[in-house]
Motif scaffolding. Structure first.
Motif, PDB file in Angstrom:
ATOM      1  N   THR A 133       0.718   4.391  -5.348  1.00 58.54           N
ATOM      2  CA  THR A 133      -0.198   5.444  -4.917  1.00 58.54           C
ATOM      3  C   THR A 133       0.040   5.698  -3.433  1.00 58.54           C
ATOM      4  OG1 THR A 133      -2.493   6.187  -4.943  1.00 58.54           O
ATOM      5  CG2 THR A 133      -2.147   3.875  -4.408  1.00 58.54           C
ATOM      6  N   HIS A 134      -0.725   6.638  -2.861  1.00 58.60           N
ATOM      7  CA  HIS A 134      -0.586   6.933  -1.433  1.00 58.60           C
ATOM      8  C   HIS A 134      -1.923   6.742  -0.758  1.00 58.60           C
ATOM      9  CE1 HIS A 134       3.517   8.455  -1.601  1.00 58.60           C
ATOM     10  NE2 HIS A 134       3.188   8.831  -2.823  1.00 58.60           N
ATOM     11  N   VAL A 135      -1.877   6.159   0.421  1.00 59.98           N
ATOM     12  CA  VAL A 135      -3.101   5.885   1.163  1.00 59.98           C
ATOM     13  C   VAL A 135      -3.179   6.882   2.311  1.00 59.98           C
ATOM     14  CG1 VAL A 135      -4.241   4.181   2.624  1.00 59.98           C
ATOM     15  CG2 VAL A 135      -3.127   3.452   0.520  1.00 59.98           C
ATOM     16  N   GLY A 136      -4.303   7.612   2.397  1.00 58.93           N
ATOM     17  CA  GLY A 136      -4.457   8.607   3.462  1.00 58.93           C
ATOM     18  C   GLY A 136      -3.905   9.953   3.043  1.00 58.93           C
ATOM     19  N   ALA A 137      -3.854  10.864   4.031  1.00 56.72           N
ATOM     20  CA  ALA A 137      -3.545  12.264   3.715  1.00 56.72           C
ATOM     21  C   ALA A 137      -2.061  12.501   3.449  1.00 56.72           C
ATOM     22  CB  ALA A 137      -4.033  13.150   4.853  1.00 56.72           C
ATOM     23  N   ALA A 138      -1.189  11.762   4.122  1.00 54.56           N
ATOM     24  CA  ALA A 138       0.247  12.024   3.959  1.00 54.56           C
ATOM     25  C   ALA A 138       0.747  11.388   2.657  1.00 54.56           C
ATOM     26  CB  ALA A 138       1.010  11.426   5.135  1.00 54.56           C
ATOM     27  N   ALA A 139       1.411  12.225   1.834  1.00 55.36           N
ATOM     28  CA  ALA A 139       1.918  11.669   0.569  1.00 55.36           C
ATOM     29  C   ALA A 139       3.423  11.473   0.685  1.00 55.36           C
ATOM     30  CB  ALA A 139       1.565  12.599  -0.580  1.00 55.36           C
ATOM     31  N   ASP A 140       3.846  10.640   1.640  1.00 53.67           N
ATOM     32  CA  ASP A 140       5.277  10.390   1.799  1.00 53.67           C
ATOM     33  C   ASP A 140       5.548   8.884   1.786  1.00 53.67           C
ATOM     34  OD1 ASP A 140       4.458   9.464   4.237  1.00 53.67           O
ATOM     35  OD2 ASP A 140       5.013  11.287   5.321  1.00 53.67           O
ATOM     36  N   GLU A 141       6.787   8.509   2.059  1.00 58.01           N
ATOM     37  CA  GLU A 141       7.203   7.094   2.032  1.00 58.01           C
ATOM     38  C   GLU A 141       6.290   6.194   2.860  1.00 58.01           C
ATOM     39  OE1 GLU A 141       9.803   4.756   0.941  1.00 58.01           O
ATOM     40  OE2 GLU A 141       9.265   6.197  -0.626  1.00 58.01           O
ATOM     41  N   SER A 142       5.836   6.773   4.023  1.00 61.67           N
ATOM     42  CA  SER A 142       5.080   5.940   4.966  1.00 61.67           C
ATOM     43  C   SER A 142       3.693   5.566   4.437  1.00 61.67           C
ATOM     44  CB  SER A 142       4.910   6.680   6.291  1.00 61.67           C
ATOM     45  OG  SER A 142       4.054   7.794   6.085  1.00 61.67           O
ATOM     46  N   SER A 143       3.211   6.289   3.425  1.00 57.90           N
ATOM     47  CA  SER A 143       1.831   6.031   2.975  1.00 57.90           C
ATOM     48  C   SER A 143       1.763   5.302   1.634  1.00 57.90           C
ATOM     49  CB  SER A 143       1.082   7.361   2.860  1.00 57.90           C
ATOM     50  OG  SER A 143       1.700   8.170   1.878  1.00 57.90           O
ATOM     51  N   VAL A 144       2.918   4.839   1.150  1.00 57.96           N
ATOM     52  CA  VAL A 144       2.936   4.185  -0.172  1.00 57.96           C
ATOM     53  C   VAL A 144       2.127   2.888  -0.161  1.00 57.96           C
ATOM     54  CG1 VAL A 144       4.429   2.940  -1.809  1.00 57.96           C
ATOM     55  CG2 VAL A 144       5.125   5.169  -0.942  1.00 57.96           C
ATOM     56  N   ALA A 145       1.322   2.718  -1.200  1.00 56.43           N
ATOM     57  CA  ALA A 145       0.664   1.431  -1.459  1.00 56.43           C
ATOM     58  C   ALA A 145       0.721   1.221  -2.973  1.00 56.43           C
ATOM     59  CB  ALA A 145      -0.775   1.457  -0.977  1.00 56.43           C
ATOM     60  N   TYR A 146       0.438   0.002  -3.410  1.00 55.68           N
ATOM     61  CA  TYR A 146       0.475  -0.287  -4.847  1.00 55.68           C
ATOM     62  C   TYR A 146      -0.865  -0.830  -5.313  1.00 55.68           C
ATOM     63  CZ  TYR A 146       5.539   0.035  -4.285  1.00 55.68           C
ATOM     64  OH  TYR A 146       6.807   0.477  -4.016  1.00 55.68           O
ATOM     65  N   LEU A 147      -1.176  -0.547  -6.573  1.00 54.84           N
ATOM     66  CA  LEU A 147      -2.293  -1.243  -7.211  1.00 54.84           C
ATOM     67  C   LEU A 147      -1.745  -2.608  -7.589  1.00 54.84           C
ATOM     68  CD1 LEU A 147      -3.795   1.449  -9.629  1.00 54.84           C
ATOM     69  CD2 LEU A 147      -4.108   1.176  -7.168  1.00 54.84           C
ATOM     70  N   ARG A 148      -2.428  -3.664  -7.222  1.00 56.32           N
ATOM     71  CA  ARG A 148      -1.830  -5.003  -7.388  1.00 56.32           C
ATOM     72  C   ARG A 148      -1.477  -5.297  -8.859  1.00 56.32           C
ATOM     73  NH1 ARG A 148      -7.260  -8.620  -6.066  1.00 56.32           N
ATOM     74  NH2 ARG A 148      -8.455  -7.900  -7.835  1.00 56.32           N
ATOM     75  N   PRO A 149      -0.290  -5.858  -9.075  1.00 55.55           N
ATOM     76  CA  PRO A 149       0.106  -6.208 -10.449  1.00 55.55           C
ATOM     77  C   PRO A 149      -0.367  -7.599 -10.862  1.00 55.55           C
ATOM     78  CG  PRO A 149       1.947  -6.532  -8.969  1.00 55.55           C
ATOM     79  CD  PRO A 149       0.812  -6.039  -8.116  1.00 55.55           C
ATOM     80  N   GLU A 150      -0.890  -8.374  -9.902  1.00 59.56           N
ATOM     81  CA  GLU A 150      -1.490  -9.691 -10.182  1.00 59.56           C
ATOM     82  C   GLU A 150      -2.441  -9.969  -9.018  1.00 59.56           C
ATOM     83  OE1 GLU A 150       1.634 -12.672 -10.130  1.00 59.56           O
ATOM     84  OE2 GLU A 150       1.921 -12.477  -7.977  1.00 59.56           O
ATOM     85  N   THR A 151      -3.432 -10.815  -9.241  1.00 56.54           N
ATOM     86  CA  THR A 151      -4.366 -11.092  -8.142  1.00 56.54           C
ATOM     87  C   THR A 151      -3.773 -12.126  -7.177  1.00 56.54           C
ATOM     88  OG1 THR A 151      -5.526 -12.894  -9.269  1.00 56.54           O
ATOM     89  CG2 THR A 151      -6.375 -10.681  -9.648  1.00 56.54           C
ATOM     90  N   ALA A 152      -2.756 -12.844  -7.639  1.00 58.84           N
ATOM     91  CA  ALA A 152      -2.244 -13.996  -6.892  1.00 58.84           C
ATOM     92  C   ALA A 152      -1.799 -13.665  -5.462  1.00 58.84           C
ATOM     93  CB  ALA A 152      -1.059 -14.592  -7.659  1.00 58.84           C
ATOM     94  N   GLN A 153      -1.156 -12.499  -5.277  1.00 62.04           N
ATOM     95  CA  GLN A 153      -0.542 -12.256  -3.967  1.00 62.04           C
ATOM     96  C   GLN A 153      -1.561 -12.203  -2.834  1.00 62.04           C
ATOM     97  OE1 GLN A 153       2.619 -12.715  -3.366  1.00 62.04           O
ATOM     98  NE2 GLN A 153       2.920 -13.054  -5.564  1.00 62.04           N
ATOM     99  N   SER A 154      -2.761 -11.683  -3.103  1.00 69.16           N
ATOM    100  CA  SER A 154      -3.736 -11.654  -1.994  1.00 69.16           C
ATOM    101  C   SER A 154      -4.164 -13.071  -1.632  1.00 69.16           C
ATOM    102  CB  SER A 154      -4.930 -10.755  -2.311  1.00 69.16           C
ATOM    103  OG  SER A 154      -5.509 -11.100  -3.541  1.00 69.16           O
ATOM    104  N   ILE A 155      -4.109 -13.985  -2.583  1.00 68.79           N
ATOM    105  CA  ILE A 155      -4.438 -15.388  -2.272  1.00 68.79           C
ATOM    106  C   ILE A 155      -3.371 -15.964  -1.331  1.00 68.79           C
ATOM    107  CG2 ILE A 155      -4.740 -17.717  -3.222  1.00 68.79           C
ATOM    108  CD1 ILE A 155      -5.882 -16.489  -5.757  1.00 68.79           C
ATOM    109  N   PHE A 156      -2.102 -15.711  -1.640  1.00 74.83           N
ATOM    110  CA  PHE A 156      -1.034 -16.253  -0.786  1.00 74.83           C
ATOM    111  C   PHE A 156      -1.125 -15.661   0.630  1.00 74.83           C
ATOM    112  CE2 PHE A 156       1.137 -16.564  -5.052  1.00 74.83           C
ATOM    113  CZ  PHE A 156       0.926 -17.930  -5.166  1.00 74.83           C
ATOM    114  N   VAL A 157      -1.393 -14.347   0.672  1.00 77.22           N
ATOM    115  CA  VAL A 157      -1.391 -13.682   1.968  1.00 77.22           C
ATOM    116  C   VAL A 157      -2.599 -14.124   2.816  1.00 77.22           C
ATOM    117  CG1 VAL A 157      -1.488 -11.396   3.028  1.00 77.22           C
ATOM    118  CG2 VAL A 157      -0.002 -11.777   1.089  1.00 77.22           C
ATOM    119  N   GLN A 158      -3.691 -14.518   2.155  1.00 76.18           N
ATOM    120  CA  GLN A 158      -4.879 -14.989   2.894  1.00 76.18           C
ATOM    121  C   GLN A 158      -4.920 -16.509   3.017  1.00 76.18           C
ATOM    122  OE1 GLN A 158      -6.716 -13.256   4.612  1.00 76.18           O
ATOM    123  NE2 GLN A 158      -6.618 -11.184   3.799  1.00 76.18           N
ATOM    124  N   PHE A 159      -3.848 -17.170   2.615  1.00 78.26           N
ATOM    125  CA  PHE A 159      -3.859 -18.638   2.602  1.00 78.26           C
ATOM    126  C   PHE A 159      -4.305 -19.231   3.942  1.00 78.26           C
ATOM    127  CE2 PHE A 159      -1.402 -22.431   3.804  1.00 78.26           C
ATOM    128  CZ  PHE A 159      -1.979 -23.347   2.944  1.00 78.26           C
TER     129      PHE A 159
END
Ligand code: GAP
Length: 453
Positions: A136-162
């Motif tokens: 998906t895109h975050v914010g008004a610009a719908a280009d490469e710079s605004s790409v984000a993803y809906l998480r495919p697993e919950t695990a990664q936010s745990i690792f990143v907040q470790f």
């Protein structure tokens, strides 16, 4: 996967789920959105009971686990470092005959020739990799710079907040971080009701440890998770532990078990328990340039912890509980004649409604008043349902079908009209044995609390 399936049984289960308000197709009035499901009034209770119980045993009843609740929108760098942007894909092919989009492993082989499972066609496009993440895109610009993803697993936010969680919780190894939440995968062929969905929930624990503890903890968590299923009413005989062969494991994993369940459509994965080594934390440390090391006060060592991950699907477990509980048997009607009934033998701690309360007759004011008093008495401790409509046998049947484990009937004995010794007592009926016992109203909360805990 076992070959034995029971499609008729599955059809009955899907039909019950819709008829009684457990699970509906999402956006049904517009023809449905494939791979998305809405939980109705009973489904949402069942799902909550499952998640609450998981949280209770995995977080609240332990000293070594804390929880978190991460964002669904995920920075692309997180998923690049984890390997999802590059590698979270399934090989996909199209059938040129019926135009079906298929996962390569769904083709059926007959006499050594691969065929389309829909039309039997044998003419396919070349396999191409299809990334399962929703972009998906975050914010008004719908280009490469605004790409984000809906998480495919919950695990990664745990690792990143470790590191943040380590600092605030001041836990020592081994310790875990737990999370329950939505995950999204653009599955090529969602199927088997909610089993393979595009939007689903996971219950994941990342249990951090020293490298030398990894293999032992893998065994420990496999056993803990098997106990969990027993405690929610899924019998051990329908569960199977598959040791994932070396060639099929992620390259960084030193051991993975799949806990599988015998669904009516075959034996399929319910949960994975994986020893992921230090792969995820190392990847994020490398990609972010931030230290994700753990400093051991005793040995004065800095290490990247290893991790063992039990990862379960909420929707798959709900489906397994319903499949396990669905039964057809015989029960007496109001005239004492046996007739067939559908009963969901859900574990009482999982049942959406714990106790149904019936006045014997709806036009007898003292019976109705007493029944409503009991509703008020029990409501602080459990979900209850008041029903005064129809013959008592039919009222029992309606509750049996949704898995309500207990039924309380207020009758003339309750009013003390026949025997003053029975004043303020009721019959308490057990869904499975259909046995009735006479109990004092004042004892009901304690008796039922004990049985639904
Ligand atoms: N973090 C590890 C992980 O996500 P996984 O085996 O891909 O591992 C874990 O998923 C669990 O999530 C599965 O065992 C299953 O219960 C659930 N799950 C995965 N994909 C699903 C889907 N498309 N629909 C429903 N549940 C799914």
């Amino acid at each position: 996967m076992s070959a034995s399936t029971d499609s008729q049984r599955m059809e009955k289960i899907v039909s019950l789920c819709k008829r009684r308000g457990f699970i509906f197709q999402s956006s049904e009035v517009y023809g449905g959105l494939n791979g998305a499901w809405d939980y109705g009034p009973l489904g949402v209770e069942l799902k909550r009971n499952l998640k609450n119980y998981w949280w209770r045993v995995m977080v609240h009843e332990r000293d070594d686990v804390v929880g978190m609740d991460g964002a669904i929108l995920t920075h692309p760098e997180v998923l690049k470092a984890s390997g999802h942007v590059e590698g979270f894909s399934d090989p996909m092919i199209d059938c040129r005959t019926c135009k079906a989009h298929l996962r390569a492993d769904q083709l059926v082989e007959k006499k050594g020739v691969k065929q389309c499972p829909n039309c039997g066609g044998k003419d396919f496009t070349e396999a191409r990799q299809f990334n399962l993440m929703f972009e998906t895109h975050v914010g008004a610009a719908a280009d490469e710079s605004s790409v984000a993803y809906l998480r495919p697993e919950t695990a990664q936010s745990i690792f990143v907040q470790f590191k943040n969680i380590l600092e605030v919780s001041r836990k020592k190894l081994p310790f875990g971080i737990a999370q329950i939440g939505k995950a999204f995968r653009n599955e090529i062929n969602p199927r088997n009701f909610t089993f393979r969905s595009r939007e689903f929930e996971q219950m994941e624990l990342e249990y951090f440890c020293r490298p030398e503890q990894g293999m032992e903890l893998l065994e420990y968590w496999k056993e803990e998770r098997l106990k969990f299923y027993d405690n929610i009413g899924i019998s051990r005989t329908n569960l199977h532990v598959l040791t994932v062969p070396d060639a099929e494991r992620a390259f960084y994993s030193k051991g993975t078990y799949d806990i599988e369940y015998d669904f009516p459509f075959g034996r399929q994965e319910l949960e994975g328990v994986a020893y992921r080594t230090d792969y995820d934390l190392s990847q994020h440390q490398k990609a972010s340039g931030k230290s994700l090391e753990y400093f051991d006060e005793e040995t004065k060592e800095r290490i990247i912890p290893h991790v063992v991950e039990p990862s379960a699907g909420v929707d798959r477990t709900v489906l397994a509980m319903i499949c396990e509980a669905y039964a057809e048997d015989q029960a007496p009607n109001d005239k004492g004649q046996m007739e067939s009934r559908i009963v969901l033998r859900l574990h009482p701690r999982m049942a959406p409604i714990k106790c149904a309360i019936f006045p014997l007759l709806k036009n007898k004011e003292p019976l109705v008043a007493k029944a409503k008093e009991i509703v008020a008495l029990l409501r602080p401790d459990m979900t209850v349902f008041y029903d005064e409509g129809g013959a008592i046998g039919r009222r029992y049947r309606r509750q049996d079908e949704i898995g309500t484990p207990f039924g309380v009937t207020v009758d003339f004995e309750t009013l003390g009209e026949r025997d003053p010794a029975l004043r303020d007592t009721v019959t308490l009926r057990d869904r499975d044995s259909m046995k009735q016992e006479r109990v004092a109203i004042q004892d009901l909360p304690a008796i039922l609390r004990e049985r639904i805990r």
